[in-house]
Design an enzyme around this catalytic site. Structure first.
Site, mmCIF file in Angstrom:
data_model
loop_
_atom_site.group_PDB
_atom_site.id
_atom_site.type_symbol
_atom_site.label_atom_id
_atom_site.label_comp_id
_atom_site.label_asym_id
_atom_site.label_seq_id
_atom_site.Cartn_x
_atom_site.Cartn_y
_atom_site.Cartn_z
ATOM 1 N N ASP A 1 0.810 -1.207 0.000
ATOM 2 C CA ASP A 1 0.000 0.000 0.000
ATOM 3 C C ASP A 1 0.850 1.266 0.000
ATOM 4 O OD1 ASP A 1 -2.214 -1.632 0.148
ATOM 5 O OD2 ASP A 1 -2.317 -1.536 2.333
ATOM 6 N N ILE A 2 0.254 2.353 -0.483
ATOM 7 C CA ILE A 2 0.964 3.628 -0.562
ATOM 8 C C ILE A 2 1.448 4.094 0.803
ATOM 9 C CG2 ILE A 2 -1.170 4.998 -0.370
ATOM 10 C CD1 ILE A 2 0.114 6.974 -2.343
#
Length: 278
Positions: free
Chosen positions: A146-147
């Site tokens: 995930d970012i």
């Protein structure tokens, strides 16, 4: 003078499909040649199509055309030029920072592959491989991070690696260190968190209408959990924690299979070594 050793034959017979791969019991059901090569663990289907297009694959002694279907009894051989081409494909291990997406650019955020260049190559890399811009061609993430998560991200040109890590039959586990809070509790969360909810994290939750596989979940320290997962649904750990009242404040992937993040600095990368396997 002693005789010189005979050169290796140009063509080699493709091995039998990997253990656990289904094969027709009577050999009567044909499958596409690219699928058979992929099931043998030689390459991805896309790479197999490249080999076939280049004339590097023969079936029963004849150069195979695109789209050919084969039987289990058919004799498949592969030109050693395919082995040489496969050996040139690189797999890169990146310590992804917060703020980068794993795949395509989205919402103004850069993809992790933009971090792969000569200046960010870790000086501690034991590999003798030298960086070349051609290594960026076809380089793609084998899995997501995930970012707002950090840690080990694999990018590869090698379809065999991608299949091993994200294929439907992948059994490679992944380890994460996850810092959490519980309601207003941010210190000594372990003491406040009910053991029954920890048991639910290990087994008993569902996402997207499907039950999750059992997971290893234990306290690493009073504010941090250690997760080991055998699957990778989108934002899985964060969504699991939400279901039991935990809020994730930090998430780091530290291992994929047998490959550790180790001392790799944030924002830097190294090559998967020739003796390393997932």
């Amino acid at each position: 003078m002693p005789d010189s050793p005979a050169p290796a034959p140009r063509w080699r017979r493709a091995p039998a499909p990997a253990a656990g791969k289904p094969t027709p019991a009577d050999g009567a059901s044909p499958v596409r040649l690219n699928k058979r090569l992929a099931d043998m663990g030689l390459c991805s289907r896309r790479e197999a199509d490249e080999w076939i297009e280049r004339g590097w694959v023969r079936v029963n002694g004849q150069v195979a055309p695109m789209g050919l279907k084969v039987l289990a009894a058919d004799h498949v051989t592969v030109d050693r030029q395919a082995d040489a081409a496969q050996a040139q494909r690189v797999t890169i291990l990146l310590h992804k920072p917060v703020g980068y997406v794993s795949g395509q650019a989205e919402d103004g955020h850069l993809p992790a592959v933009t971090l792969i260049h000569a200046q960010s190559h870790w000086r501690g890399d034991a590999s003798r491989t030298r960086f070349a811009p051609a290594q960026l061609r076809g380089l793609a993430p084998a899995g997501r991070l995930d970012i707002d998560s950090v840690g080990l991200l694999v990018l590869t040109q090698d379809g065999r690696v991608a299949r091993q890590l994200i294929g439907e039959d992948s059994t490679v586990d992944k380890e994460y260190l996850v810092r959490v809070s519980f309601g207003e509790v941010a210190v000594n969360v372990q003491a406040a968190f009910p053991p029954a909810q920890l048991a639910r994290l290990r087994h008993g939750l569902s996402l997207d209408g499907q039950p999750l596989k059992p997971a290893q979940v234990d306290w690493q320290n009073p504010e941090q959990l250690r997760f080991v997962l055998n699957e990778g649904k989108k934002r899985q750990i964060r969504r699991m924690c939400e279901q039991v009242g935990l809020h994730v404040t930090g998430l780091k992937r530290v291992r994929i299979g047998r490959v550790q993040l180790g001392q790799l600095p944030v924002g830097q990368w190294r090559y998967l070594g020739p003796g390393e396997t997932f």
